[in-house]
Scaffold this active site. Structure first.
Site, PDB file in Angstrom:
ATOM      1  CG  ASP A 216     -14.236 -80.153  23.386  1.00 40.37           C
ATOM      2  OD1 ASP A 216     -15.278 -79.683  22.896  1.00 40.37           O
ATOM      3  OD2 ASP A 216     -14.167 -80.568  24.551  1.00 40.37           O
ATOM      4  CB  SER A 240     -18.919 -79.833  24.259  1.00 39.75           C
ATOM      5  OG  SER A 240     -17.727 -79.093  24.369  1.00 39.75           O
ATOM      6  CD  GLN A 290     -17.808 -78.007  21.019  1.00 39.97           C
ATOM      7  OE1 GLN A 290     -17.604 -77.106  21.814  1.00 39.97           O
ATOM      8  NE2 GLN A 290     -16.990 -79.043  20.886  1.00 39.97           N
TER       9      GLN A 290
END
Length: 308
Positions: A216, A240, A290
């Protein structure tokens, strides 16, 4: 080993130890669990942490005796989590078939979801197989370490990262921590592994959860790189929004993994980051996507001319 060397070794081991402790959830009855958050300078929970915790919570509800490996997750980050508050994890058993199990997990604070995740698990089965080939990349041992860079900087953010980062990141291209890339391309490669050796006995599920935890932090970098931004760009706001992962083969996060990244599109304050992940032997172990919010102050002043 001298006392100074022992202290240095403990300092390197502790960041990973803190992550592993945070990933140990406490059952509270039924299919519900609770966990804690690691400290962050922003006061907001790191998205990779709650993602990994939700993965592990869901796996606790798999049928007893079923050897089903995590193969995909699809999730949305709904609200920023607060590090000082506990996190609840409520798992819904959507499906248990002959080969696959599917779970929905909500991560909750104050009764409101901060993450909603669907995860799928499969029995190991025979089938047709192919994989993309890993591109050529410099050996990680000869590349600069982000940990060493942060450790040599007299800045509160750098000091925090050098003491708490559980993974070592080594960019193939010049990094964009302090300044934008000279070549604003939408592609980059980097190597990543745990900062210290992993304890013995970790399961493949834990390795896969740790990959979710680690990735991430880098997935939106190709968006920044493409638009000549760095992590220190004035007024930069990044978050995110959603996250998807597919695990294709066994993964070892304690050894170097090559992230081959790109950003095919950005629009409306959103950017999409993709990554193919290869192990050091060249096996394609995972694919990640993502979408995130990427905003800078000057975007608010942009205008689009529309023909009448």
């Amino acid at each position: 080993m001298t006392p100074a060397e022992e202290r240095a070794a403990r300092q390197d081991e502790e960041p990973l130890g803190s992550v592993l402790r945070a990933l140990r959830l406490t059952p509270v009855g039924g299919d519900e669990f609770t966990g804690t958050a690691l400290p962050q300078l922003t006061g907001r929970i790191y998205g990779g942490q709650v993602l990994a915790q939700a993965i592990l919570a869901a796996a606790e509800t798999l049928p007893a005796g079923a050897a089903r490996a995590l193969h995909s997750v699809h999730g949305y980050f709904l609200r920023p989590g607060k590090v000082e508050e506990p996190i609840g994890f409520a798992v819904e058993r959507l499906h248990d078939g002959r080969s696959f199990s599917t779970r929905r997990t909500h991560a909750l604070q104050q009764g409101r979801p901060i993450l909603s995740l669907i995860s799928s698990y499969q029995e190991d089965q025979p089938g047709r197989e192919h994989a993309s080939a890993a591109p050529s990349a410099p050996d990680p041992d000869g590349l600069p370490s982000a940990l060493e860079m942060f450790g040599g900087m007299d800045h509160p953010v750098a000091k925090f990262l050098s003491s708490t980062a559980a993974f070592d990141v080594r960019h193939v291209e010049p990094d964009i921590y302090l300044r934008p890339a000279q070549d604003p391309t939408d592609r980059q490669m980097l190597w990543m592994r745990t900062r210290s050796p992993l304890p013995d006995g970790l399961s493949q599920l834990q390795h896969r959860a740790l990959l979710a935890y680690a990735c991430d932090q880098v997935l939106l970098e190709p968006v920044l790189r493409r638009h000549a931004l760095s992590w220190r760009s004035e007024g930069l706001s990044v978050a995110s929004l959603d996250h998807a992962m597919w695990w294709h083969r066994p993964v070892d996060v304690g050894d170097w993994l090559l992230y081959v990244q790109e950003s095919p599109s950005a629009r409306g304050g959103r950017g999409l980051g993709l990554a193919r992940v290869f192990d050091r032997a060249g096996a394609h172990v995972a694919t990640i996507a993502q979408e995130g919010m990427v905003r800078v102050p000057e975007d608010a002043d942009a205008r689009v001319d529309v023909a009448p």
